[in-house]
Write a protein that holds these residues in place. Structure first.
Motif, PDB file in Angstrom:
ATOM      1  N   GLY A  11       2.723  13.854   6.808  1.00  0.00           N
ATOM      2  CA  GLY A  11       2.810  13.126   5.556  1.00  0.00           C
ATOM      3  C   GLY A  11       1.657  13.464   4.631  1.00  0.00           C
ATOM      4  O   GLY A  11       0.751  14.232   4.984  1.00  0.00           O
ATOM      5  N   SER A  76       1.510   7.040   9.939  1.00  0.00           N
ATOM      6  CA  SER A  76       2.966   7.011   9.782  1.00  0.00           C
ATOM      7  C   SER A  76       3.393   5.873   8.872  1.00  0.00           C
ATOM      8  O   SER A  76       2.716   4.851   8.763  1.00  0.00           O
ATOM      9  CB  SER A  76       3.629   6.823  11.148  1.00  0.00           C
ATOM     10  OG  SER A  76       3.291   7.847  12.037  1.00  0.00           O
ATOM     11  N   GLY A  77       4.532   6.043   8.236  1.00  0.00           N
ATOM     12  CA  GLY A  77       5.076   4.963   7.430  1.00  0.00           C
ATOM     13  C   GLY A  77       6.183   5.438   6.520  1.00  0.00           C
ATOM     14  O   GLY A  77       5.999   6.365   5.736  1.00  0.00           O
ATOM     15  N   GLU A  78       7.345   4.799   6.638  1.00  0.00           N
ATOM     16  CA  GLU A  78       8.461   5.060   5.733  1.00  0.00           C
ATOM     17  C   GLU A  78       8.030   4.703   4.308  1.00  0.00           C
ATOM     18  O   GLU A  78       7.418   3.659   4.078  1.00  0.00           O
ATOM     19  CB  GLU A  78       9.643   4.179   6.146  1.00  0.00           C
ATOM     20  CG  GLU A  78      10.876   4.325   5.312  1.00  0.00           C
ATOM     21  CD  GLU A  78      11.735   5.506   5.713  1.00  0.00           C
ATOM     22  OE1 GLU A  78      12.681   5.801   4.948  1.00  0.00           O
ATOM     23  OE2 GLU A  78      11.469   6.109   6.753  1.00  0.00           O
ATOM     24  N   PRO A  79       8.301   5.558   3.309  1.00  0.00           N
ATOM     25  CA  PRO A  79       7.940   5.206   1.932  1.00  0.00           C
ATOM     26  C   PRO A  79       8.544   3.872   1.518  1.00  0.00           C
ATOM     27  O   PRO A  79       9.686   3.561   1.864  1.00  0.00           O
ATOM     28  CB  PRO A  79       8.516   6.360   1.115  1.00  0.00           C
ATOM     29  CG  PRO A  79       8.592   7.506   2.068  1.00  0.00           C
ATOM     30  CD  PRO A  79       8.913   6.906   3.401  1.00  0.00           C
ATOM     31  N   TRP A  86      15.285  -2.465  -1.206  1.00  0.00           N
ATOM     32  CA  TRP A  86      14.904  -3.029   0.097  1.00  0.00           C
ATOM     33  C   TRP A  86      16.062  -3.847   0.680  1.00  0.00           C
ATOM     34  O   TRP A  86      15.977  -5.065   0.834  1.00  0.00           O
ATOM     35  CB  TRP A  86      13.670  -3.903  -0.043  1.00  0.00           C
ATOM     36  CG  TRP A  86      12.420  -3.135  -0.350  1.00  0.00           C
ATOM     37  CD1 TRP A  86      12.184  -1.818  -0.130  1.00  0.00           C
ATOM     38  CD2 TRP A  86      11.230  -3.656  -0.961  1.00  0.00           C
ATOM     39  NE1 TRP A  86      10.931  -1.470  -0.556  1.00  0.00           N
ATOM     40  CE2 TRP A  86      10.317  -2.576  -1.074  1.00  0.00           C
ATOM     41  CE3 TRP A  86      10.851  -4.910  -1.423  1.00  0.00           C
ATOM     42  CZ2 TRP A  86       9.048  -2.726  -1.621  1.00  0.00           C
ATOM     43  CZ3 TRP A  86       9.593  -5.063  -1.968  1.00  0.00           C
ATOM     44  CH2 TRP A  86       8.701  -3.986  -2.057  1.00  0.00           C
ATOM     45  N   ARG A  90      16.839  -0.937   5.236  1.00  0.00           N
ATOM     46  CA  ARG A  90      15.611  -0.284   4.764  1.00  0.00           C
ATOM     47  C   ARG A  90      14.385  -1.104   5.148  1.00  0.00           C
ATOM     48  O   ARG A  90      13.343  -0.565   5.499  1.00  0.00           O
ATOM     49  CB  ARG A  90      15.679  -0.106   3.246  1.00  0.00           C
ATOM     50  CG  ARG A  90      14.429   0.569   2.675  1.00  0.00           C
ATOM     51  CD  ARG A  90      14.755   1.952   2.148  1.00  0.00           C
ATOM     52  NE  ARG A  90      13.517   2.671   1.830  1.00  0.00           N
ATOM     53  CZ  ARG A  90      12.841   2.533   0.693  1.00  0.00           C
ATOM     54  NH1 ARG A  90      13.258   1.692  -0.224  1.00  0.00           N
ATOM     55  NH2 ARG A  90      11.748   3.232   0.483  1.00  0.00           N
ATOM     56  N   ALA A  93      13.566  -0.368   8.682  1.00  0.00           N
ATOM     57  CA  ALA A  93      12.974   0.965   8.833  1.00  0.00           C
ATOM     58  C   ALA A  93      11.513   0.969   8.396  1.00  0.00           C
ATOM     59  O   ALA A  93      10.656   1.583   9.046  1.00  0.00           O
ATOM     60  CB  ALA A  93      13.781   1.987   8.029  1.00  0.00           C
ATOM     61  N   ILE A  94      11.204   0.302   7.287  1.00  0.00           N
ATOM     62  CA  ILE A  94       9.827   0.230   6.804  1.00  0.00           C
ATOM     63  C   ILE A  94       8.941  -0.455   7.821  1.00  0.00           C
ATOM     64  O   ILE A  94       7.835   0.013   8.138  1.00  0.00           O
ATOM     65  CB  ILE A  94       9.782  -0.495   5.442  1.00  0.00           C
ATOM     66  CG1 ILE A  94      10.395   0.390   4.353  1.00  0.00           C
ATOM     67  CG2 ILE A  94       8.353  -0.879   5.070  1.00  0.00           C
ATOM     68  CD1 ILE A  94      10.614  -0.317   3.031  1.00  0.00           C
ATOM     69  N   SER A  97       8.571   1.665  11.152  1.00  0.00           N
ATOM     70  CA  SER A  97       7.758   2.873  11.006  1.00  0.00           C
ATOM     71  C   SER A  97       6.270   2.557  10.993  1.00  0.00           C
ATOM     72  O   SER A  97       5.446   3.466  11.132  1.00  0.00           O
ATOM     73  CB  SER A  97       8.142   3.613   9.722  1.00  0.00           C
ATOM     74  OG  SER A  97       7.782   2.873   8.571  1.00  0.00           O
ATOM     75  N   ARG A  98       5.915   1.293  10.831  1.00  0.00           N
ATOM     76  CA  ARG A  98       4.517   0.884  10.809  1.00  0.00           C
ATOM     77  C   ARG A  98       4.158   0.091  12.068  1.00  0.00           C
ATOM     78  O   ARG A  98       3.420   0.569  12.924  1.00  0.00           O
ATOM     79  CB  ARG A  98       4.246   0.059   9.543  1.00  0.00           C
ATOM     80  CG  ARG A  98       4.275   0.924   8.286  1.00  0.00           C
ATOM     81  CD  ARG A  98       4.426   0.090   7.021  1.00  0.00           C
ATOM     82  NE  ARG A  98       4.233   0.907   5.824  1.00  0.00           N
ATOM     83  CZ  ARG A  98       5.146   1.725   5.313  1.00  0.00           C
ATOM     84  NH1 ARG A  98       6.326   1.855   5.902  1.00  0.00           N
ATOM     85  NH2 ARG A  98       4.887   2.432   4.227  1.00  0.00           N
ATOM     86  N   THR A 101       5.425   1.842  15.342  1.00  0.00           N
ATOM     87  CA  THR A 101       4.626   3.003  15.725  1.00  0.00           C
ATOM     88  C   THR A 101       3.299   2.573  16.345  1.00  0.00           C
ATOM     89  O   THR A 101       2.872   3.114  17.370  1.00  0.00           O
ATOM     90  CB  THR A 101       4.379   3.906  14.507  1.00  0.00           C
ATOM     91  OG1 THR A 101       5.633   4.265  13.937  1.00  0.00           O
ATOM     92  CG2 THR A 101       3.645   5.168  14.913  1.00  0.00           C
TER      93      THR A 101
END
Length: 311
Positions: A11, A76-79, A86, A90, A93-94, A97-98, A101
């Motif tokens: 990233g 890491s992190g989904e934008p 949102w 989504r 996923a956000i 991903s934080r 992880t």
């Protein structure tokens, strides 16, 4: 420091950090869901290992990669924005991903014998908990436990997932990051687009505070967190110069040689983006208190200098 493991090394922030470490002769292992497809996005000199944070059955494999490392970093992190909206999928996923992880990394560290565990876990974290708490500049001591909203909730879960690392004897650093000014940052490109089109100006009144950090300084914060034993807990990765949004608009106009007087009301932004309008309209006035106490020197302490470099 001789070996560092980085999750999210392909990233924007992770790439810059990996390149900095490799340039100094540090052995870097980048964790990736798909090492083959990310090969061109990981800086030369770093090694890539496959890791799927959604597969807890591979915890032993991850533990072996981290065994004996000096430090582990999670960028890491989904934008989060600006689109798609949102919606529930989504949002999941956000969050995953934080927080997910971090939970996977800590679980893998727990599988290692104490003498094999990394000395430090440095994880990205959000500064959204400071939203609206800006009568005075917010510091690491500011209570963020009751800030409402989706992103503050994510920020709290993100940090909470990493907290068990301290019980494993691992120094934990939570890098609460403000808006990152960097070349190629899609959000910066979006924010500067009205100015490029001669439509720049204050957004939503322009009185809301804007906290930011240049990518080079952010890499410096991660490097400090990895190497300095004094750094533990939350640390605000933000420049010492938060400014009202109208000042950002004026600085952007000067840098791009465009007018910056056209006011952009908040209601169309809310209409188009819904809850995501908080990214542009909410106020965050954050101070780097701990960095300043540690004597950290910012290469880009002023907004116009940072914008001139990145735009």
């Amino acid at each position: 420091m001789t070996r560092v493991v980085v999750a999210g090394g392909s990233g924007m922030v992770g790439r810059a950090l990996v390149a900095s470490l490799v340039a100094d002769g540090v052995e870097v292992v980048v964790l990736s869901r798909s090492p083959g497809s990310r090969r061109g996005r990981v800086p030369a000199g770093a090694r890539t290992e496959a890791w799927d944070p959604d597969d807890p059955g591979r915890g032993d494999e991850l533990a072996r990669v981290m065994a004996g490392a000096d430090g582990v970093v999670n960028t890491s992190g989904e934008p989060v924005g600006p689109l798609p909206w949102w919606l529930p999928g989504r949002r999941r996923a956000i969050l995953a991903s934080r927080a997910g992880t971090n939970a996977g990394l800590v679980a893998a560290i727990g599988r290692l014998a104490p003498q094999e565990r990394p000395r430090v876990l440095v994880t990205a974290a959000g500064s959204d908990g400071y939203t609206g708490l800006d009568a005075t500049a917010a510091t690491e001591a500011t209570d963020v436990s009751r800030t409402p909203g989706f992103l503050p909730e994510v920020a709290r879960a993100w940090e909470a997932a990493a907290e068990p690392a301290t019980a494993l004897g691992v120094r934990l650093v939570l890098v609460r990051t403000s808006f990152v000014l960097a070349r190629g940052n899609p959000l910066l490109g979006l924010f500067s687009l009205p100015t490029r089109l001669f439509l720049g100006g204050p957004i939503g009144g322009g009185r809301q505070w804007f906290s930011w950090i240049h990518l080079d300084d952010l890499v410096g914060v991660y490097r400090l967190a990895l190497s300095d034993e004094r750094v533990a807990g939350p640390i605000n990765a933000t420049s010492p110069g938060p400014v009202p949004q109208r000042e950002v608009a004026r600085a952007m106009g000067r840098v791009l040689r465009r007018p910056a007087w056209f006011p952009i009301p908040g209601w169309p932004i809310r209409l188009v983006l819904g809850e995501q309008a908080t990214l542009a309209l909410d106020s965050r006035r954050v101070a780097p208190s701990r960095l300043e106490a540690l004597g950290f020197r910012f290469a880009y302490p002023e907004i116009e200098t940072a914008l001139r470099d990145t735009l």
